[in-house]
Design an enzyme around this catalytic site. Structure first.
Site, PDB file in Angstrom:
ATOM      1  N   TYR A   1       0.841  -1.201   0.000  1.00 34.01           N
ATOM      2  CA  TYR A   1       0.000   0.000   0.000  1.00 34.01           C
ATOM      3  C   TYR A   1       0.876   1.251   0.000  1.00 34.01           C
ATOM      4  O   TYR A   1       1.866   1.311   0.735  1.00 34.01           O
ATOM      5  CB  TYR A   1      -0.904   0.028   1.249  1.00 34.01           C
ATOM      6  CG  TYR A   1      -2.338  -0.320   0.918  1.00 34.01           C
ATOM      7  CD1 TYR A   1      -3.034   0.401  -0.043  1.00 34.01           C
ATOM      8  CD2 TYR A   1      -3.001  -1.368   1.567  1.00 34.01           C
ATOM      9  CE1 TYR A   1      -4.343   0.085  -0.359  1.00 34.01           C
ATOM     10  CE2 TYR A   1      -4.308  -1.687   1.252  1.00 34.01           C
ATOM     11  CZ  TYR A   1      -4.978  -0.953   0.280  1.00 34.01           C
ATOM     12  OH  TYR A   1      -6.266  -1.264  -0.031  1.00 34.01           O
TER      13      TYR A   1
ATOM     14  N   GLU B   1      -0.544   4.888  -0.427  1.00 27.89           N
ATOM     15  CA  GLU B   1      -1.317   6.124  -0.618  1.00 27.89           C
ATOM     16  C   GLU B   1      -0.416   7.344  -0.476  1.00 27.89           C
ATOM     17  O   GLU B   1       0.425   7.404   0.431  1.00 27.89           O
ATOM     18  CB  GLU B   1      -2.432   6.242   0.422  1.00 27.89           C
ATOM     19  CG  GLU B   1      -3.618   5.357   0.153  1.00 27.89           C
ATOM     20  CD  GLU B   1      -3.542   4.053   0.906  1.00 27.89           C
ATOM     21  OE1 GLU B   1      -2.414   3.585   1.180  1.00 27.89           O
ATOM     22  OE2 GLU B   1      -4.621   3.509   1.228  1.00 27.89           O
TER      23      GLU B   1
ATOM     24  N   ASP C   1      -7.228  13.728 -24.805  1.00 29.43           N
ATOM     25  CA  ASP C   1      -7.230  12.313 -24.392  1.00 29.43           C
ATOM     26  C   ASP C   1      -6.577  11.530 -25.521  1.00 29.43           C
ATOM     27  O   ASP C   1      -7.173  11.334 -26.586  1.00 29.43           O
ATOM     28  CB  ASP C   1      -8.679  11.858 -24.169  1.00 29.43           C
ATOM     29  CG  ASP C   1      -8.760  10.398 -23.738  1.00 29.43           C
ATOM     30  OD1 ASP C   1      -7.774   9.652 -23.938  1.00 29.43           O
ATOM     31  OD2 ASP C   1      -9.815   9.994 -23.209  1.00 29.43           O
TER      32      ASP C   1
ATOM     33  N   THR D   1      -4.462   6.156 -21.572  1.00 31.00           N
ATOM     34  CA  THR D   1      -4.298   4.819 -21.007  1.00 31.00           C
ATOM     35  C   THR D   1      -2.910   4.354 -21.423  1.00 31.00           C
ATOM     36  O   THR D   1      -2.264   4.977 -22.267  1.00 31.00           O
ATOM     37  CB  THR D   1      -5.351   3.838 -21.542  1.00 31.00           C
ATOM     38  OG1 THR D   1      -5.349   3.903 -22.967  1.00 31.00           O
ATOM     39  CG2 THR D   1      -6.731   4.153 -21.007  1.00 31.00           C
TER      40      THR D   1
ATOM     41  N   LYS E   1      -2.875   0.546 -24.857  1.00 29.59           N
ATOM     42  CA  LYS E   1      -3.321   0.451 -26.260  1.00 29.59           C
ATOM     43  C   LYS E   1      -2.082   0.505 -27.162  1.00 29.59           C
ATOM     44  O   LYS E   1      -1.281  -0.416 -27.110  1.00 29.59           O
ATOM     45  CB  LYS E   1      -4.347   1.548 -26.534  1.00 29.59           C
ATOM     46  CG  LYS E   1      -5.590   1.424 -25.640  1.00 29.59           C
ATOM     47  CD  LYS E   1      -6.666   2.422 -25.994  1.00 29.59           C
ATOM     48  CE  LYS E   1      -7.934   2.180 -25.210  1.00 29.59           C
ATOM     49  NZ  LYS E   1      -8.032   3.017 -24.003  1.00 29.59           N
TER      50      LYS E   1
ATOM     51  N   ARG F   1      -2.599  -2.512 -18.312  1.00 27.01           N
ATOM     52  CA  ARG F   1      -3.844  -1.779 -18.179  1.00 27.01           C
ATOM     53  C   ARG F   1      -3.688  -0.714 -17.092  1.00 27.01           C
ATOM     54  O   ARG F   1      -3.612  -1.032 -15.895  1.00 27.01           O
ATOM     55  CB  ARG F   1      -4.909  -2.778 -17.695  1.00 27.01           C
ATOM     56  CG  ARG F   1      -6.154  -2.815 -18.460  1.00 27.01           C
ATOM     57  CD  ARG F   1      -6.781  -4.174 -18.447  1.00 27.01           C
ATOM     58  NE  ARG F   1      -6.682  -4.625 -19.811  1.00 27.01           N
ATOM     59  CZ  ARG F   1      -7.391  -4.115 -20.805  1.00 27.01           C
ATOM     60  NH1 ARG F   1      -8.309  -3.195 -20.599  1.00 27.01           N
ATOM     61  NH2 ARG F   1      -7.203  -4.542 -22.033  1.00 27.01           N
TER      62      ARG F   1
HETATM   63  N1  DSN Z   1     -12.677   0.546 -24.408  1.00 32.01           N
HETATM   64  C1  DSN Z   1     -11.756   1.450 -25.039  1.00 32.01           C
HETATM   65  C2  DSN Z   1     -11.761   1.321 -26.511  1.00 32.01           C
HETATM   66  O1  DSN Z   1     -12.024   0.223 -26.976  1.00 32.01           O
HETATM   67  O2  DSN Z   1     -11.495   2.271 -27.212  1.00 32.01           O
HETATM   68  C3  DSN Z   1     -11.985   2.861 -24.659  1.00 32.01           C
HETATM   69  O3  DSN Z   1     -12.349   2.948 -23.351  1.00 32.01           O
END
Ligand code: DSN
Length: 411
Positions: free
Chosen positions: A49, A51, A194, A220, A223, A229
């Protein structure tokens, strides 16, 4: 070992692993991480942990966690050329929520791209907290599938949002970040980019960076960036304190330290020449696949792509809904997601199109010539949607085809 302690879960992981190996993965937001990322992700760091932030934790014993988080932050700062980075958001939606929390009070105005135009749920869609707790306004795309900056400007001037979101889940063209900056300045709004979908392409120089123009950049990490993730919020110095407070204690508790370590590893990998070449190939593959589909008579929204994804209007192309198309292709081991198309008259659960992306297949080493084969597989299944034995035969061909391409992190 997992196999001895929980055979049920072990077997399901083995099956999922086989599914990943034997299928063609075209979900634009998915990718295959390296063994190194998996190792960091599956480490004992999950036990701790922490925080707070490096040097300012509420719990003791964070000597090494601090160093790991510092390394992740420094690598992100260098790669994206930003002043400040928070690497703790659990994923993209919590990151975007934290941005809303940092700058808006309930009822304040936020503005983003409409979901059916390619925007994201968290940019103000009415069933998400971003559209429920805040007063959201959405802009769309024109009849050619491009953002119409005059419309964005007019909406901004009419509604005076405090936040303007630029970014997408399903838009295949370049975003004019500079124009968004001008619009934000005209209404004194904070500009949030974003870049969840294109972060890896940006690092590799294959997509323009919003960093010179945006106040805040969220992404994120799983991707095109090919990490675990997770998510990051990057920002200019004056916004740093508000962002950090909104993440912790504003909306999250202890950071996922195993994820932070895996993000650090992914960022190291993203700084390599190999990653640059990979990202270049992602875009080349997407362009080639969209060209091949167009040759076969498919209708691609906006007529093509500048990035890693394309949207196919399946109703216009083959008179099948996105749901029918994605279900049929899954029978042949080809995975993609149904998706709304701009101004869709159908609902997101059964929309008029599908989204196709090339990040995962490119991680397996596929090149342009392989896109011809994939377009052939897709078209053969969709032209013979009632013919189960032919679809079964294509599934066999897909399995043979995928054997040539090892999956990073698995084989
Ligand atoms: N689920 C993601 C996507 O497929 O683009 C976005 O949150």
């Amino acid at each position: 070992m997992l196999q001895d302690i929980d055979n049920q879960i072990y077997n399901l992981i083995q099956k999922e692993s086989k599914r990943q190996i034997e299928g063609i993965e075209l979900i634009a937001s998915e990718n295959y991480v390296s063994k190194a990322v998996l190792e960091a992700m599956g480490s004992i760091l999950t036990n701790k942990y922490s925080e707070g932030y490096s040097g300012k934790r509420y719990y003791r014993g964070n000597e090494y966690i601090d160093q790991i988080e510092d390394i992740a932050i420094e690598r992100a700062k260098e790669l994206f050329k930003v002043d400040h980075v928070n690497v703790q958001p659990y994923s993209g939606s919590p990151a975007n929520f934290a941005v809303h929390l940092a700058f808006l009070n309930p009822g304040d105005k936020t503005m983003g791209m409409a979901l059916d135009a390619g925007g994201h749920l968290t940019h103000g869609f009415k069933v998400s907290v971003s559209g429920k707790y805040f007063d959201s306004v959405s802009y769309g795309v024109d009849e050619n599938g491009y953002i119409n900056y005059d419309e964005v400007r007019k909406l901004a001037l009419d509604h005076k949002p405090k936040l303007i979101w630029a970014g997408f889940s399903a838009y295949s063209r370049i975003i004019d970040w500079k124009e968004f900056r001008k619009i934000a300045d005209e209404v004194n709004a904070i500009l949030v980019a974003d870049i969840a979908h294109v972060a890896g392409l940006i690092v590799a120089g294959e997509y323009p960076s919003p960093v010179p123009y945006a106040d805040i950049v969220t992404t994120t990490t799983h991707k095109t960036l090919r990490g675990p993730r997770g998510a990051m919020i990057m920002c200019r110095k004056p916004y740093a304190e508000a962002i950090d407070k909104a993440v912790f204690p504003g909306s999250q508790g202890g950071p996922h330290n195993h994820t932070t370590a895996a993000i650090a590893v992914a960022l190291k990998e993203a700084g390599t020449e190999e990653f640059k070449q990979y990202s270049k190939q992602v875009v080349l593959n997407a362009k080639k696949l969209s060209e091949e589909l167009i040759k076969k008579g498919y209708y691609i929204v906006s007529g093509g792509t500048d990035n890693h994804l394309m949207l196919v209007d399946t109703i216009k192309s083959v008179k099948l809904s996105g749901k029918e198309v994605s279900n049929a292709l899954e029978k042949a081991n080809i995975t993609l997601n149904k998706n709304t198309v701009p101004n869709d008259s159908r609902k997101p659960w059964d929309p008029s199109g599908v989204r196709i992306g090339t990040p995962a297949i490119t991680s397996r080493g596929m090149k342009e010539s392989d896109m011809e084969k994939i377009a052939y597989f897709i078209n053969t299944v969709l032209e013979n949607i009632e013919n189960n034995s032919l679809i079964e035969k294509i599934k066999g061909e897909v399995k043979d085809f995928t054997k040539r391409f090892p999956v990073p992190g698995i084989n």
